[in-house]
Design a protein around this motif. Structure first.
Motif, PDB file in Angstrom:
ATOM      1  N   TYR A 307      72.749  -4.372   3.326  1.00 32.37           N
ATOM      2  CA  TYR A 307      72.616  -4.556   1.826  1.00 32.37           C
ATOM      3  C   TYR A 307      70.746  -5.228   1.895  1.00 32.37           C
ATOM      4  N   LEU A 308      71.066  -6.319   2.427  1.00 35.38           N
ATOM      5  CA  LEU A 308      70.392  -7.391   2.434  1.00 35.38           C
ATOM      6  C   LEU A 308      69.475  -6.822   3.057  1.00 35.38           C
ATOM      7  N   ASP A 309      69.883  -6.010   4.422  1.00 41.77           N
ATOM      8  CA  ASP A 309      68.325  -5.626   4.948  1.00 41.77           C
ATOM      9  C   ASP A 309      67.588  -4.575   3.670  1.00 41.77           C
ATOM     10  N   GLU A 310      68.168  -4.122   3.399  1.00 39.25           N
ATOM     11  CA  GLU A 310      68.148  -3.298   2.450  1.00 39.25           C
ATOM     12  C   GLU A 310      67.125  -3.436   1.801  1.00 39.25           C
ATOM     13  N   LEU A 311      67.502  -3.729   0.960  1.00 40.14           N
ATOM     14  CA  LEU A 311      66.930  -4.765   0.198  1.00 40.14           C
ATOM     15  C   LEU A 311      64.778  -5.424   0.326  1.00 40.14           C
ATOM     16  N   LEU A 312      65.506  -6.074   1.599  1.00 40.84           N
ATOM     17  CA  LEU A 312      64.470  -6.745   1.933  1.00 40.84           C
ATOM     18  C   LEU A 312      63.431  -5.421   2.051  1.00 40.84           C
ATOM     19  N   SER A 313      63.572  -4.510   2.738  1.00 36.50           N
ATOM     20  CA  SER A 313      62.959  -3.816   3.377  1.00 36.50           C
ATOM     21  C   SER A 313      61.856  -3.043   2.315  1.00 36.50           C
ATOM     22  N   TYR A 314      62.566  -2.895   0.928  1.00 37.46           N
ATOM     23  CA  TYR A 314      62.786  -1.946  -0.524  1.00 37.46           C
ATOM     24  C   TYR A 314      61.665  -2.239  -0.788  1.00 37.46           C
ATOM     25  N   PRO A 315      60.656  -1.405  -1.330  1.00 41.24           N
ATOM     26  CA  PRO A 315      58.789  -2.008  -1.543  1.00 41.24           C
ATOM     27  C   PRO A 315      58.892  -2.133  -2.658  1.00 41.24           C
ATOM     28  N   ALA A 316      58.713  -3.381  -2.211  1.00 43.30           N
ATOM     29  CA  ALA A 316      58.325  -4.143  -4.006  1.00 43.30           C
ATOM     30  C   ALA A 316      58.071  -2.818  -5.099  1.00 43.30           C
ATOM     31  N   PRO A 317      58.415  -3.287  -6.061  1.00 46.47           N
ATOM     32  CA  PRO A 317      57.743  -2.140  -7.598  1.00 46.47           C
ATOM     33  C   PRO A 317      56.872  -1.850  -7.843  1.00 46.47           C
ATOM     34  N   SER A 318      55.520  -2.864  -8.069  1.00 46.30           N
ATOM     35  CA  SER A 318      54.193  -2.428  -8.706  1.00 46.30           C
ATOM     36  C   SER A 318      53.669  -2.919  -7.238  1.00 46.30           C
ATOM     37  N   LEU A 319      54.141  -3.869  -6.694  1.00 46.63           N
ATOM     38  CA  LEU A 319      53.728  -4.537  -5.281  1.00 46.63           C
ATOM     39  C   LEU A 319      52.610  -3.377  -4.337  1.00 46.63           C
ATOM     40  N   GLY A 320      53.876  -2.332  -3.829  1.00 45.38           N
ATOM     41  CA  GLY A 320      54.802  -1.721  -3.186  1.00 45.38           C
ATOM     42  C   GLY A 320      54.980  -2.292  -1.406  1.00 45.38           C
ATOM     43  N   ARG A 321      54.802  -3.417  -1.671  1.00 40.78           N
ATOM     44  CA  ARG A 321      54.891  -3.067   0.190  1.00 40.78           C
ATOM     45  C   ARG A 321      56.321  -4.117   0.275  1.00 40.78           C
ATOM     46  N   PRO A 322      56.905  -4.053   1.692  1.00 42.85           N
ATOM     47  CA  PRO A 322      58.372  -4.698   0.662  1.00 42.85           C
ATOM     48  C   PRO A 322      58.794  -5.861   1.098  1.00 42.85           C
ATOM     49  N   LEU A 323      59.510  -6.002  -0.121  1.00 40.32           N
ATOM     50  CA  LEU A 323      59.988  -6.988  -0.928  1.00 40.32           C
ATOM     51  C   LEU A 323      59.823  -8.685   0.226  1.00 40.32           C
ATOM     52  N   ALA A 324      60.778  -7.980   1.641  1.00 38.43           N
ATOM     53  CA  ALA A 324      60.364  -9.329   2.734  1.00 38.43           C
ATOM     54  C   ALA A 324      58.892  -9.732   3.189  1.00 38.43           C
ATOM     55  N   THR A 325      57.855  -8.970   3.639  1.00 36.86           N
ATOM     56  CA  THR A 325      56.468  -8.740   3.413  1.00 36.86           C
ATOM     57  C   THR A 325      56.154  -9.835   2.396  1.00 36.86           C
ATOM     58  N   LEU A 326      56.540 -10.167   1.209  1.00 27.50           N
ATOM     59  CA  LEU A 326      55.378 -10.613   0.136  1.00 27.50           C
ATOM     60  C   LEU A 326      56.253 -12.304   0.089  1.00 27.50           C
ATOM     61  N   LEU A 327      57.996 -12.326   0.280  1.00 25.10           N
ATOM     62  CA  LEU A 327      58.407 -13.713   1.009  1.00 25.10           C
ATOM     63  C   LEU A 327      57.837 -14.138   1.991  1.00 25.10           C
ATOM     64  N   LEU A 328      57.391 -13.513   2.952  1.00 29.92           N
ATOM     65  CA  LEU A 328      56.897 -14.378   3.993  1.00 29.92           C
ATOM     66  C   LEU A 328      55.183 -14.347   4.285  1.00 29.92           C
ATOM     67  N   GLU A 329      54.689 -13.623   3.045  1.00 32.68           N
ATOM     68  CA  GLU A 329      53.099 -13.953   2.961  1.00 32.68           C
ATOM     69  C   GLU A 329      53.112 -15.124   1.764  1.00 32.68           C
ATOM     70  N   ASN A 330      53.638 -15.019   1.115  1.00 34.30           N
ATOM     71  CA  ASN A 330      53.150 -16.441   0.632  1.00 34.30           C
ATOM     72  C   ASN A 330      54.273 -17.780   0.800  1.00 34.30           C
ATOM     73  N   LEU A 331      54.966 -17.718   2.078  1.00 30.34           N
ATOM     74  CA  LEU A 331      55.902 -18.733   2.701  1.00 30.34           C
ATOM     75  C   LEU A 331      56.909 -19.271   1.685  1.00 30.34           C
ATOM     76  N   TYR A 332      57.404 -18.381   0.843  1.00 32.01           N
ATOM     77  CA  TYR A 332      58.904 -18.272   0.093  1.00 32.01           C
ATOM     78  C   TYR A 332      60.041 -18.267   0.916  1.00 32.01           C
ATOM     79  N   ASP A 333      61.167 -19.531   0.625  1.00 32.88           N
ATOM     80  CA  ASP A 333      61.859 -19.403   1.570  1.00 32.88           C
ATOM     81  C   ASP A 333      63.138 -18.675   0.099  1.00 32.88           C
ATOM     82  N   LEU A 334      64.037 -17.273   1.191  1.00 34.77           N
ATOM     83  CA  LEU A 334      65.206 -17.083   0.293  1.00 34.77           C
ATOM     84  C   LEU A 334      66.012 -17.000   0.780  1.00 34.77           C
ATOM     85  N   VAL A 335      66.931 -17.725  -0.462  1.00 35.32           N
ATOM     86  CA  VAL A 335      68.180 -17.940  -0.617  1.00 35.32           C
ATOM     87  C   VAL A 335      68.760 -16.678  -1.568  1.00 35.32           C
TER      88      VAL A 335
END
Ligand code: PLP
Length: 488
Positions: A307-335
């Motif tokens: 489920y975590l895998d699916e969430l991270l692969s899920y497109p961000a509702p307005s930015l459209g890119r996978p949520l994991a990509t957005l976290l990575l681009e911003n260098l944010y840690d996931l807790v």
């Protein structure tokens, strides 16, 4: 036989299956320690932690995992986790004291939920991360830090009531966390209390399995992080809480069939499947089905780390890119704070069969030495069959007829059923047999257990394998090392 069996067999991975096959071992334990008895499998939690870690690696993300302690009170599970890289999410003063004593250093502990002053003080004194539930809690913490000259506390801000811009995704109301619309006032307070708190991240926990709702929350948190940066604050982490779910059932077909037949039973199209026609949220109004099925989706092909895998692969509702990509681009840690999913396959609740009785109205009642609070599957809406462990080691004959029974508890209370559902078993159990409720380590085995009628609550043992043999210790005697000092 009133109806063909509608089994809901539990999903059993090898370790849990193996302990359930150790029938002499389990009977000896219950003989010695009484019924009900909870058995936890600490080795399994290590494996589960690694599965979540693998998802982080797959998405190239960094960040921490905190086990939501509330899912199980076991010391053995917590101590075993101390050996891994995981942290602990504690939601009470006692949980915090427990994990400090289990070997977790404060940097691996996060305090969540609404807190009283003692809990806040110990969290601050010890130096654990405080996941703030409200602005009022922030003010209390800052006051404590000032008054008792405590070190600056690392905090996260729990948010709720997320709304997607232009997208109709409803976020369910929550009594926890600060309303996201009050963000400005909250950040003003964080700035005002800079001397007392260091903002390290923002957080949410949503009690839902809906991916779209969680995607809205996560994307909003990314925006909030950006707003924090704009203000000169430097949070690094987004905490997405728990709620990854567990797949309880072995067979999706059985689940489909059961829920269809339950609907038919509610509509009166087949014999009853529940005690006194209980409908689990469904009802018939003049032959029309009304209401909604209030059950946990016990067969969940996508759950836990999947489920975590699916969430991270899920497109961000307005930015459209996978949520994991957005976290990575911003260098944010996931807790993350998994509870139920981290103790998937980590335990079993055992109950001795006391009596098997047929009523004049044709029901078969199996009375067990446990009550509804000892295995609160019903309270959580999880429907799953117990495994019968015969006293004499026998197996049901291949041609044995399945029986539909009601499992009743040991309280002198009409409502004390282990489940209001008719449970189908491959044969009639006998007094002295055990019923094993598998996969009950997440919330079911000790969250609601109580001393009603002064009945004992279940003892807990930790079972582990040594050279292929099952061994056990009392839960409180289990440490993840060899305690006898022999060289291994
Ligand atoms: C703040 C918080 N984090 C994590 C969890 C764990 O949720 P789950 O057991 O569904 O993973 C809970 C559960 O209530 C919670 O309140």
């Amino acid at each position: 036989m009133r109806s063909s069996p509608l089994y809901l067999e539990p999903r059993l991975e090898p370790r849990l299956r193996s302990v359930l096959q150790a029938t002499d071992f389990l009977h000896t334990l219950v003989d010695a320690l009484g019924s009900p008895l909870n058995v936890v499998l600490p080795e399994q939690i290590t494996e589960n932690e690694e599965r979540f870690r693998a998802v982080y690696q797959r998405h190239h993300l960094s960040g921490d995992l905190y086990f939501a302690h509330k899912a199980n009170r076991s010391s053995a599970l917590v101590r075993q986790l101390a050996v891994t890289g995981a942290g602990m999410d504690v939601a009470s003063l006692a949980e915090l004291q427990h994990v400090l004593g289990a070997g977790f250093t404060p940097d691996r502990i996060m305090a969540t939920g609404p807190k009283n002053r003692e809990f806040l003080w110990l969290a601050a004194r010890a130096g654990v991360i405080v996941n703030l539930d409200s602005k009022a809690e922030l003010e209390s913490l800052a006051e404590l830090v000032g008054k008792y000259v405590l070190p600056r506390v690392r905090v996260m801000l729990r948010l709720s009531a997320f709304q997607a811009p232009g997208v109709k995704v409803l976020s369910r109301p929550s009594r926890f966390g600060s309303h996201v619309s009050e963000l400005d006032t909250l950040l003003d307070a964080v700035e005002r209390h800079r001397d007392a708190v260091e903002l390290i991240g923002v957080a949410y926990h949503l009690d839902t399995i809906g991916l779209p709702e969680k995607a809205v929350a996560l994307e909003t948190c990314i925006r909030v992080m950006n707003e924090c940066q704009r203000r000169g604050l430097q949070p690094r982490a987004i905490d997405i809480g728990g709620g990854f779910g567990v797949n309880y059932l072995a067979d999706g077909g059985q689940w489909e069939r059961y829920t269809t037949e339950l609907t038919n039973a509610v509509l009166g199209r087949r014999p009853a499947l529940t005690w006194q026609g209980h409908g689990y949220g469904l009802r018939s109004e003049s032959g029309t089905l009304r209401g909604a099925l209030g059950l946990y989706p016990a067969h969940r092909p996508v759950a836990a780390e999947g489920y975590l895998d699916e969430l991270l692969s899920y497109p961000a509702p307005s930015l459209g890119r996978p949520l994991a990509t957005l976290l990575l681009e911003n260098l944010y840690d996931l807790v993350i704070e998994p509870g139920r999913a981290l103790v998937d396959q980590c335990g079993v609740a055992l109950a001795r069969v006391l009596e098997v009785r047929h009523t004049p109205t044709g029901d078969c009642l199996v009375r067990v030495e446990m009550n509804g609070g000892d295995v609160s599957l019903e309270e959580h809406g999880v429907l799953m069959d117990p495994v019968v462990i015969p006293r004499d080691g026998s197996r049901p004959a291949p041609d044995a007829e399945a029986v539909g029974v009601y499992l009743i508890g040991n309280l002198c209370l009409e409502a004390d059923l282990i489940t209001r559902r008719m449970v189908f078993l491959p044969g009639l159990p006998k007094p002295g047999d055990l019923l094993a409720f598998a996969n009950t380590a997440g919330y079911f085995m000790d969250f609601s257990a109580d001393h009603a009628l002064q009945q004992p609550i279940a003892r807990k043992v930790a079972a582990y394998q040594e050279n292929g043999t099952w061994r056990w210790r009392l839960d409180e005697q289990y440490w993840p090392i060899t305690c006898t000092g022999e060289q291994s």
